[in-house]
Design an enzyme around this catalytic site. Structure first.
Site, PDB file in Angstrom:
ATOM      1  N   LYS A   4      46.710  68.449  58.163  1.00 40.08           N
ATOM      2  CA  LYS A   4      46.731  67.617  56.960  1.00 40.08           C
ATOM      3  C   LYS A   4      47.312  68.400  55.786  1.00 40.08           C
ATOM      4  CE  LYS A   4      43.409  67.038  54.025  1.00 40.08           C
ATOM      5  NZ  LYS A   4      42.150  66.744  53.321  1.00 40.08           N
ATOM      6  N   ASP A  23      44.059  61.772  55.398  1.00 42.59           N
ATOM      7  CA  ASP A  23      42.801  62.125  54.747  1.00 42.59           C
ATOM      8  C   ASP A  23      41.785  61.008  54.972  1.00 42.59           C
ATOM      9  OD1 ASP A  23      43.559  60.098  53.053  1.00 42.59           O
ATOM     10  OD2 ASP A  23      43.252  61.236  51.212  1.00 42.59           O
TER      11      ASP A  23
END
Length: 338
Positions: free
Chosen positions: A206, A224
């Site tokens: 991420k 997220d």
């Protein structure tokens, strides 16, 4: 005459015997058993019907079990719409186009001036808001402007600066560790490849995609918590693992759309499509959303749920891009300003 009469009677008996013989065979021979077996064949379907009733109950039990699982409400990709793969792709891309019109100025909500600041800020953003990170990093980067400076920092001094972000000891260890790795292994420069970024302490996929997409212009999907929640709500995928979500959603869009798509989805999740009480009545993509009605549908009540610039409040960044300010967005206040 009596002899003829006796002979006639014998012939009559023989004739009677011939006529009655088939009846006896029918009564005691094979033909009779065949007729008796016929009703047994008629009973067989009745047994099969009794068995066929059992599976009919199974789906009800299965569906009842699924309803008790928390993610089932938003995760299960309902083909109740009868949505084909092509229809899903079209709906997903239309949602992204609609969000692009609502948030034409969407951007990463972490303040940064270079790749080093972005990777550090992204690591610090775990378990806290971008706003809190943005209010904290000015002091950090003023004191430690380069990877070499932060790598040689006193951990206790860094901890004191990072205290407002929470988990400050673990975060201090991560940012000093990644700074040391940058200084020793990459000549003080943040690498522009995924396989190199994920080797840095505290950096996962991420964080790596945030850096690649926003510091190097290389497309990536940032999965997220907001992104995960919305793509399941919209039934783009039923996956719950971030890597699988990334792959499933990435397959719906051209690679060139990935970075902006991430911004659009995350912005919408922060401003309108909230986790506990989405503002359905103020949502611009309500007609495209299979989860419409999970939140407040009354337009007036829904508008009161809007956050950040949609609700008249400042955004997350202290120094937002010009496009955001031109669109009416407001910068966030610095730390300690109330």
């Amino acid at each position: 005459m009596p002899a003829k009469r006796v002979t006639a009677e014998k012939d009559a008996v023989k004739e009677t015997a011939k006529k009655t013989a088939p009846a006896k065979k029918a009564a005691g021979g094979k033909p009779a058993s065949a007729k008796k077996a016929a009703p047994a064949k008629k009973q067989a379907p009745a047994k099969r019907q009794a068995v066929a009733k059992t599976p009919a109950v199974a789906p009800k039990k299965a569906s009842a079990a699924v309803k008790n699982v928390a993610p089932a409400k938003t995760v299960a990709a309902k083909p109740s719409r009868g949505e084909s793969r092509t229809a899903l792709v079209r709906r997903a891309r239309r949602i992204n186009r609609e969000l692009a019109e609502v948030y034409p100025y969407a951007h990463p909500e972490l303040d940064f001036e270079n790749p080093f600041q972005l990777v550090v800020a992204t690591v610090l953003s775990a378990q806290t808001t971008d706003l809190r990170v943005n209010q904290t990093t000015p002091a950090l980067f003023a004191k430690y402007p380069s990877p070499e400076d932060l790598a040689a920092a006193n951990p206790e001094e860094v901890e004191e600066i990072l205290r407002p972000t929470g988990f400050f000891r673990a975060k201090t260890k991560s940012v000093i560790g990644l700074s040391r790795a940058l200084a020793e292994d990459f000549g003080g420069e943040v690498p522009g490849r995924l396989e190199d970024l994920v080797k840095l302490p505290g950096v996962g996929r991420k964080t790596a995609f945030v850096v690649l997409g926003n510091a190097f212009g290389r497309p990536g999907i940032t999965v997220d918590t907001h992104f995960q929640r919305l793509v399941r709500r919209w039934q783009w995928t039923a996956e719950t693992d971030p890597d699988k979500i990334e792959a499933a959603v990435g397959a719906l869009f051209p690679k060139s759309d990935w970075t902006d798509l991430s911004h659009h989805v995350i912005w919408h999740g922060r401003r309108i499509c909230h986790a506990r009480k989405p503002a359905c009545g103020a949502c611009p993509i309500a007609p495209l959303c299979p989860a419409y009605g999970e939140g407040e549908t009354d337009p007036e009540k829904a508008r009161k749920l809007l956050k950040y610039e949609k609700g008249g409040f400042p955004g997350q960044r202290l120094n937002p891009p010009r496009a955001y300010l031109d669109a009416g967005g407001k910068p966030a206040p610095p730390l300690g300003s109330g």
